[in-house]
Write a protein that holds these residues in place. Structure first.
Motif, PDB file in Angstrom:
ATOM      1  N   GLU A 190       0.808  -1.209   0.000  1.00  0.00           N
ATOM      2  CA  GLU A 190       0.000   0.000   0.000  1.00  0.00           C
ATOM      3  C   GLU A 190       0.846   1.265   0.000  1.00  0.00           C
ATOM      4  N   ILE A 191       2.132   1.149   0.381  1.00  0.00           N
ATOM      5  CA  ILE A 191       3.050   2.281   0.267  1.00  0.00           C
ATOM      6  C   ILE A 191       3.757   2.258  -1.078  1.00  0.00           C
ATOM      7  N   ALA A 192       4.218   1.090  -1.481  1.00  0.00           N
ATOM      8  CA  ALA A 192       5.035   0.973  -2.691  1.00  0.00           C
ATOM      9  C   ALA A 192       4.262   1.282  -3.972  1.00  0.00           C
TER      10      ALA A 192
ATOM     11  N   PRO B  87       8.256   8.928  -5.528  1.00  0.00           N
ATOM     12  CA  PRO B  87       9.306   8.004  -5.967  1.00  0.00           C
ATOM     13  C   PRO B  87      10.023   7.324  -4.812  1.00  0.00           C
ATOM     14  N   LEU B  88      10.101   7.991  -3.675  1.00  0.00           N
ATOM     15  CA  LEU B  88      10.765   7.385  -2.516  1.00  0.00           C
ATOM     16  C   LEU B  88       9.968   6.210  -1.954  1.00  0.00           C
ATOM     17  N   TRP B  89       8.708   6.117  -2.296  1.00  0.00           N
ATOM     18  CA  TRP B  89       7.874   4.993  -1.888  1.00  0.00           C
ATOM     19  C   TRP B  89       7.750   3.943  -2.994  1.00  0.00           C
TER      20      TRP B  89
ATOM     21  N   ALA C 104      14.755   8.321  -9.560  1.00  0.00           N
ATOM     22  CA  ALA C 104      13.998   9.547  -9.316  1.00  0.00           C
ATOM     23  C   ALA C 104      13.980   9.890  -7.833  1.00  0.00           C
ATOM     24  N   ALA C 105      13.910   8.872  -6.995  1.00  0.00           N
ATOM     25  CA  ALA C 105      13.906   9.102  -5.552  1.00  0.00           C
ATOM     26  C   ALA C 105      15.215   9.729  -5.096  1.00  0.00           C
TER      27      ALA C 105
ATOM     28  N   ASP D 101       9.101  11.700   6.880  1.00  0.00           N
ATOM     29  CA  ASP D 101      10.066  12.550   6.177  1.00  0.00           C
ATOM     30  C   ASP D 101       9.823  12.576   4.678  1.00  0.00           C
ATOM     31  N   VAL D 102       9.390  11.475   4.106  1.00  0.00           N
ATOM     32  CA  VAL D 102       9.125  11.439   2.665  1.00  0.00           C
ATOM     33  C   VAL D 102       8.019  12.433   2.297  1.00  0.00           C
ATOM     34  N   GLN D 103       7.060  12.615   3.192  1.00  0.00           N
ATOM     35  CA  GLN D 103       5.953  13.523   2.899  1.00  0.00           C
ATOM     36  C   GLN D 103       6.382  14.993   2.901  1.00  0.00           C
ATOM     37  N   THR D 104       7.577  15.289   3.404  1.00  0.00           N
ATOM     38  CA  THR D 104       8.054  16.669   3.384  1.00  0.00           C
ATOM     39  C   THR D 104       8.720  17.021   2.058  1.00  0.00           C
ATOM     40  N   VAL D 105       8.960  16.042   1.199  1.00  0.00           N
ATOM     41  CA  VAL D 105       9.542  16.306  -0.122  1.00  0.00           C
ATOM     42  C   VAL D 105       8.440  16.857  -1.026  1.00  0.00           C
TER      43      VAL D 105
END
Length: 397
Positions: free
Chosen positions: A169-171, A177-179, A250-251, A318-322
């Motif tokens: 559900e994350i991937a 791209p980080l997910w 991309a990540a 932290d990924v959500q801050t990108v």
């Protein structure tokens, strides 16, 4: 004539709050602890019973708390029934809403079956613990070992569904791209086993069981799961560095110029190396030194828990801050309320309350793979008679 072009991009609030970190952390502890209890409860390995008892305690308490954190993260918890009224077979969240209740029921059933002989043996006790034992044991009949193994096997099958859906559900989120990488689900599983082994080391010390064999076994589990996590991390990094395109490339490009992300990556690498080195050092000491070192294994366990939790914080928060629609990064500060610090502390407090309640009313230290009331009153392995501490702290009530 000079002209200026101004670009405006909206900033969206984060979708997942720290409640999500707590859920993914607790559910990983749950399924990994279940697998660490399986050798005794499913395969009948009596030498593994001391470890399985602690693993089962970790499993059921985290299983009870994880759905609470998940409901809180829904923002409108009372609308959880929408998952069932408007099911979507193409949504991993919808699939997970079907797997999770079945998994919780299977873990509860397995725990009751494993604890039932000990509850039956405690039926004549005075006070509230005796009353709970009489009510919860449901009679004096024998608990078939095959039934414990069958329910345990069903729980293991369902746990693989939990592993799959929580990672998928994350991937599947292509906007991040980080997910959006196949490396993420196995990394979540590997760090889940690191955390579960650490939790068992901590419980082994705090519960008074202090089983040295359990400490050594969990340190070896840390060694294997840490090695797997390191292999995944190296493959993940090389995939991004060597590929010209793709989600991993991309990540890396999205965080290439962020000092905060470089510091996070450096801390993760250092922490992993330190944990790995500490485990190897503890396991390779001479036998005369190991007995003293094992008394401090719980500190390694705390560090392992920290690694598992921090990995999920980085991935989910932290990924959500990108920024997705512009360059740069958004700032996120942990609020003090229920959607932030209070929620994090409250979740761990709820887990601790579950541990204390079970410790008060359930003789979990005498858990068996089925049997009768009498079979739960004698030592289950040779170490029990040699080391009285394995029997655990005195019963309450």
């Amino acid at each position: 004539m000079n002209s200026t072009i101004e670009l405006l991009a909206p900033r969206y609030d984060i979708a997942w709050y720290p409640w999500a970190v707590q859920y993914f952390f607790m559910i990983a502890l749950s399924y990994a602890s279940l697998w660490l209890a399986a050798p005794a409860l499913v395969l009948g390995k009596t030498r593994w019973l001391a470890t399985a008892r602690l693993a089962l305690l970790a499993c059921i308490t985290t299983t009870l708390v994880a759905p609470v954190a998940l409901l809180a993260d829904l923002h409108q918890p009372l609308r959880f029934w929408h998952f069932y009224a408007y099911a979507n077979s193409t949504s991993w969240m919808s699939i997970g809403s079907l797997i999770l209740p079945l998994y919780v029921v299977s873990v509860l059933a397995l725990s009751w079956l494993a604890w039932r002989p000990a509850l039956q043996a405690n039926r004549e006790a005075t006070g509230l613990s005796g009353l709970v034992a009489r009510l919860a044991s449901f009679g004096s009949g024998r608990t078939p070992k095959w039934l414990v193994a069958a329910v345990g096997l069903a729980a293991l099958v369902l746990s693989t569904g939990i592993m799959l859906y929580t990672g998928a559900e994350i991937a599947v989120v292509k906007a991040r791209p980080l997910w959006n990488t196949l490396w993420l689900p196995p990394m979540l599983i590997a760090t889940g086993f690191i955390s579960a082994a650490g939790l068992i080391l901590v419980l082994n010390r705090l519960s008074g069981v202090k089983d040295e064999a359990t400490n050594r076994c969990m340190l070896k589990t840390l060694l294997v799961s840490g090695g797997v996590a390191a292999f995944i991390a190296i493959g993940w990094l090389l995939n991004g560095l060597l590929a010209d395109s793709g989600s991993v490339a991309a990540a890396l490009a999205s965080v290439r110029y962020s000092s905060a992300w470089r510091n996070t990556a450096l801390w993760g690498a250092i922490a992993g190396v330190v944990l790995f080195a500490a485990v190897i050092w503890a396991l390779t000491r001479p036998a005369g030194e190991q007995a003293g070192l094992m008394a401090w294994a719980w500190l390694i366990g705390l560090f392992a828990l920290h690694m598992g939790w921090m990995f999920r914080w980085v991935v989910l928060m932290d990924v959500q801050t990108v920024a997705r629609h512009s360059a740069g990064f958004h700032h996120y500060g942990i609020p003090a309320g229920s959607s932030g610090l209070l929620g994090i502390v409250g979740t761990f407090g709820l887990w601790l309350a579950a541990v204390l309640i079970i410790d008060l009313f359930v003789p979990w230290r005498q858990a068996q793979q089925g049997g009768s009331a009498t079979s739960s009153t004698f030592p289950d392995n040779a170490q029990s008679s040699a080391n009285p501490a394995i029997q655990g702290a005195p019963r309450h009530g």
